[in-house]
Design an enzyme around this catalytic site. Structure first.
Site, PDB file in Angstrom:
ATOM      1  N   HIS A 291       0.824  -1.212   0.000  1.00 27.54           N
ATOM      2  CA  HIS A 291       0.000   0.000   0.000  1.00 27.54           C
ATOM      3  C   HIS A 291       0.856   1.258   0.000  1.00 27.54           C
ATOM      4  O   HIS A 291       0.412   2.316   0.427  1.00 27.54           O
ATOM      5  CB  HIS A 291      -0.948   0.003   1.207  1.00 27.54           C
ATOM      6  CG  HIS A 291      -2.010  -1.053   1.109  1.00 27.54           C
ATOM      7  ND1 HIS A 291      -2.859  -1.365   2.139  1.00 27.54           N
ATOM      8  CD2 HIS A 291      -2.364  -1.868   0.092  1.00 27.54           C
ATOM      9  CE1 HIS A 291      -3.688  -2.342   1.756  1.00 27.54           C
ATOM     10  NE2 HIS A 291      -3.392  -2.667   0.527  1.00 27.54           N
TER      11      HIS A 291
ATOM     12  N   CYS B 260       4.824  13.872  -7.054  1.00 28.41           N
ATOM     13  CA  CYS B 260       3.898  14.704  -7.822  1.00 28.41           C
ATOM     14  C   CYS B 260       3.228  13.816  -8.868  1.00 28.41           C
ATOM     15  O   CYS B 260       3.909  13.185  -9.665  1.00 28.41           O
ATOM     16  CB  CYS B 260       4.661  15.840  -8.511  1.00 28.41           C
ATOM     17  SG  CYS B 260       3.580  16.779  -9.625  1.00 28.41           S
TER      18      CYS B 260
ATOM     19  N   CYS C 193       4.526  20.892  -5.816  1.00 31.25           N
ATOM     20  CA  CYS C 193       5.718  20.417  -6.528  1.00 31.25           C
ATOM     21  C   CYS C 193       6.604  21.601  -6.944  1.00 31.25           C
ATOM     22  O   CYS C 193       6.120  22.546  -7.568  1.00 31.25           O
ATOM     23  CB  CYS C 193       5.251  19.634  -7.754  1.00 31.25           C
ATOM     24  SG  CYS C 193       6.591  19.062  -8.794  1.00 31.25           S
TER      25      CYS C 193
ATOM     26  N   SER D 244      -3.672  -8.673  10.632  1.00 28.24           N
ATOM     27  CA  SER D 244      -4.477  -8.256   9.474  1.00 28.24           C
ATOM     28  C   SER D 244      -5.824  -8.960   9.526  1.00 28.24           C
ATOM     29  O   SER D 244      -5.894 -10.155   9.811  1.00 28.24           O
ATOM     30  CB  SER D 244      -3.784  -8.595   8.157  1.00 28.24           C
ATOM     31  OG  SER D 244      -4.643  -8.252   7.078  1.00 28.24           O
TER      32      SER D 244
HETATM   33  P1  NAD Z   1      -7.428  -4.053   9.957  1.00 24.36           P
HETATM   34  O1  NAD Z   1      -7.663  -2.889  10.868  1.00 24.36           O
HETATM   35  O2  NAD Z   1      -8.497  -4.444   9.019  1.00 24.36           O
HETATM   36  O3  NAD Z   1      -7.119  -5.347  10.850  1.00 24.36           O
HETATM   37  C1  NAD Z   1      -6.241  -5.308  11.919  1.00 24.36           C
HETATM   38  C2  NAD Z   1      -6.241  -6.671  12.571  1.00 24.36           C
HETATM   39  O4  NAD Z   1      -5.239  -6.694  13.577  1.00 24.36           O
HETATM   40  C3  NAD Z   1      -7.552  -7.038  13.237  1.00 24.36           C
HETATM   41  O5  NAD Z   1      -7.776  -8.408  13.020  1.00 24.36           O
HETATM   42  C4  NAD Z   1      -7.274  -6.782  14.736  1.00 24.36           C
HETATM   43  O6  NAD Z   1      -8.020  -7.608  15.586  1.00 24.36           O
HETATM   44  C5  NAD Z   1      -5.825  -7.143  14.794  1.00 24.36           C
HETATM   45  N1  NAD Z   1      -5.058  -6.527  15.877  1.00 24.36           N
HETATM   46  C6  NAD Z   1      -5.097  -5.259  16.349  1.00 24.36           C
HETATM   47  N2  NAD Z   1      -4.159  -5.090  17.306  1.00 24.36           N
HETATM   48  C7  NAD Z   1      -3.524  -6.302  17.444  1.00 24.36           C
HETATM   49  C8  NAD Z   1      -2.475  -6.770  18.250  1.00 24.36           C
HETATM   50  N3  NAD Z   1      -1.863  -5.983  19.150  1.00 24.36           N
HETATM   51  N4  NAD Z   1      -2.080  -8.052  18.122  1.00 24.36           N
HETATM   52  C9  NAD Z   1      -2.691  -8.883  17.231  1.00 24.36           C
HETATM   53  N5  NAD Z   1      -3.694  -8.490  16.429  1.00 24.36           N
HETATM   54  C10 NAD Z   1      -4.101  -7.198  16.524  1.00 24.36           C
HETATM   55  O7  NAD Z   1      -6.063  -3.770   9.205  1.00 24.36           O
HETATM   56  P2  NAD Z   1      -5.437  -4.429   7.892  1.00 24.36           P
HETATM   57  O8  NAD Z   1      -5.833  -5.840   7.757  1.00 24.36           O
HETATM   58  O9  NAD Z   1      -4.012  -4.020   7.882  1.00 24.36           O
HETATM   59  O10 NAD Z   1      -6.134  -3.745   6.654  1.00 24.36           O
HETATM   60  C11 NAD Z   1      -6.597  -2.604   6.405  1.00 24.36           C
HETATM   61  C12 NAD Z   1      -5.795  -1.396   5.964  1.00 24.36           C
HETATM   62  O11 NAD Z   1      -5.277  -0.718   7.064  1.00 24.36           O
HETATM   63  C13 NAD Z   1      -4.665  -1.535   5.079  1.00 24.36           C
HETATM   64  O12 NAD Z   1      -5.028  -0.861   3.932  1.00 24.36           O
HETATM   65  C14 NAD Z   1      -3.515  -0.743   5.741  1.00 24.36           C
HETATM   66  O13 NAD Z   1      -2.813  -0.090   4.734  1.00 24.36           O
HETATM   67  C15 NAD Z   1      -4.239   0.172   6.604  1.00 24.36           C
HETATM   68  N6  NAD Z   1      -3.679   0.758   7.819  1.00 24.36           N
HETATM   69  C16 NAD Z   1      -2.320   0.803   8.078  1.00 24.36           C
HETATM   70  C17 NAD Z   1      -1.856   1.347   9.276  1.00 24.36           C
HETATM   71  C18 NAD Z   1      -0.364   1.391   9.545  1.00 24.36           C
HETATM   72  O14 NAD Z   1       0.446   1.620   8.652  1.00 24.36           O
HETATM   73  N7  NAD Z   1       0.048   1.166  10.791  1.00 24.36           N
HETATM   74  C19 NAD Z   1      -2.756   1.820  10.222  1.00 24.36           C
HETATM   75  C20 NAD Z   1      -4.151   1.767   9.927  1.00 24.36           C
HETATM   76  C21 NAD Z   1      -4.590   1.224   8.714  1.00 24.36           C
END
Ligand code: NAD
Length: 251
Positions: free
Chosen positions: A119, A127, A153, A194
């Protein structure tokens, strides 16, 4: 189905080519909210609306009001035990490719410098009109210099975005191809933090399982792949990965 860190350690030590896939849940113990858990980003905003190409193009000020605090937050967070354990297991050759949906750079800061970032990443600015790229510090300086907080930019004057892929934007080919290649090569995939609901990552476990490989899943909430995994852990990512590393070190 439940499993322990000892089950995970056994699965990883038997693997020929184990890979790891991470999502926002690997960074919540660092203080970065995920999307879907209680207190996650979706309770406060609709990211599909605000972190979208449409908002970036039509209302860049609104986009940057949402986006800028997320860049600034990175200065006050640090990798946690899960990021560190993954980096150490990669260094030891226990884990091979790391595929991440996260844009927070915490894997790189823990030592996993070659993470496949499907992602995009908050490491740069770009830009979209002339393709001019800048490091993230320069992007922030451009935003600070603008009265409306929108970085523009230096080459063509168009509003810049960070390297994070927005809703409605094409995913980066190189990273997606690398993620698929890693899944095809793997006989074990470990998923950490995830929900496995977002494509294309949601399709990767199917490649591993379809090729006769095995899955381990470590997330607090349910995923669509729970009934097809060999080891299912529901603990906190940092605690479980630290314990797994300890078992693999002592055993
Ligand atoms: P999601 O929020 O859909 O899922 C997160 C998962 O992690 C859930 O199953 C939750 O129960 C679990 N979880 C939360 N804390 C935990 C822990 N301490 N230990 C174990 N499990 C834990 O996130 P996703 O699947 O990454 O998908 C969605 C989108 O979120 C992606 O597009 C991503 O790019 C984006 N995102 C990224 C960030 C980041 O860079 N840190 C932050 C928020 C969202």
């Amino acid at each position: 189905m439940t499993g322990t860190a000892a089950d995970l350690a056994a699965l990883l030590s038997e693997a020929r080519h184990a890979i790891v896939l991470t999502g926002a849940g690997v960074s919540t113990e660092s203080g970065i909210p995920d999307f879907r858990s209680a207190g996650g980003l979706w309770e406060e905003y609709d990211p599909m609306e605000v972190a979208s190409m449409r908002t970036f193009m039509n209302d860049p000020q609104r986009f940057w009001r949402f986006h800028r605090p997320r860049i600034d937050m990175l200065a006050s967070v640090a990798p946690n035990a899960a990021h560190r354990a993954i980096a150490e297991l990669q260094r030891r050759g226990v884990l091979h490719e790391l595929i991440t949906q996260n844009i927070d750079r915490l894997h790189a800061r823990a030592g996993s410098e070659d993470a496949i970032e499907v992602h995009g990443s908050l490491d740069r600015g770009v830009c979209l009109r002339c393709d001019h790229g800048v490091p993230i510090d320069e992007l922030v300086a451009l935003a600070d210099a603008a009265a409306d907080g929108v970085p523009r930019c230096a080459a063509c004057g168009f509003q810049m975005k960070s390297g994070v892929i927005l809703f409605g934007e094409m995913l980066p080919d190189v990273a997606i191809n690398a993620a698929y290649a890693a899944a095809h090569a793997a006989d074990v995939m470990l998923v950490i933090g995830s929900s496995l609901l977002v494509a294309p990552v949601s399709g990767l476990p199917g490649i591993v399982v379809g090729g006769g490989g095995r899955l381990a899943i470590l997330t607090e909430s349910e995923t669509p792949w729970d009934d097809r995994c060999t080891v299912r852990l529901h603990g906190r990512a940092g605690e479980v990965m630290a314990e797994t590393l300890e078992i693999l070190t002592s055993g």
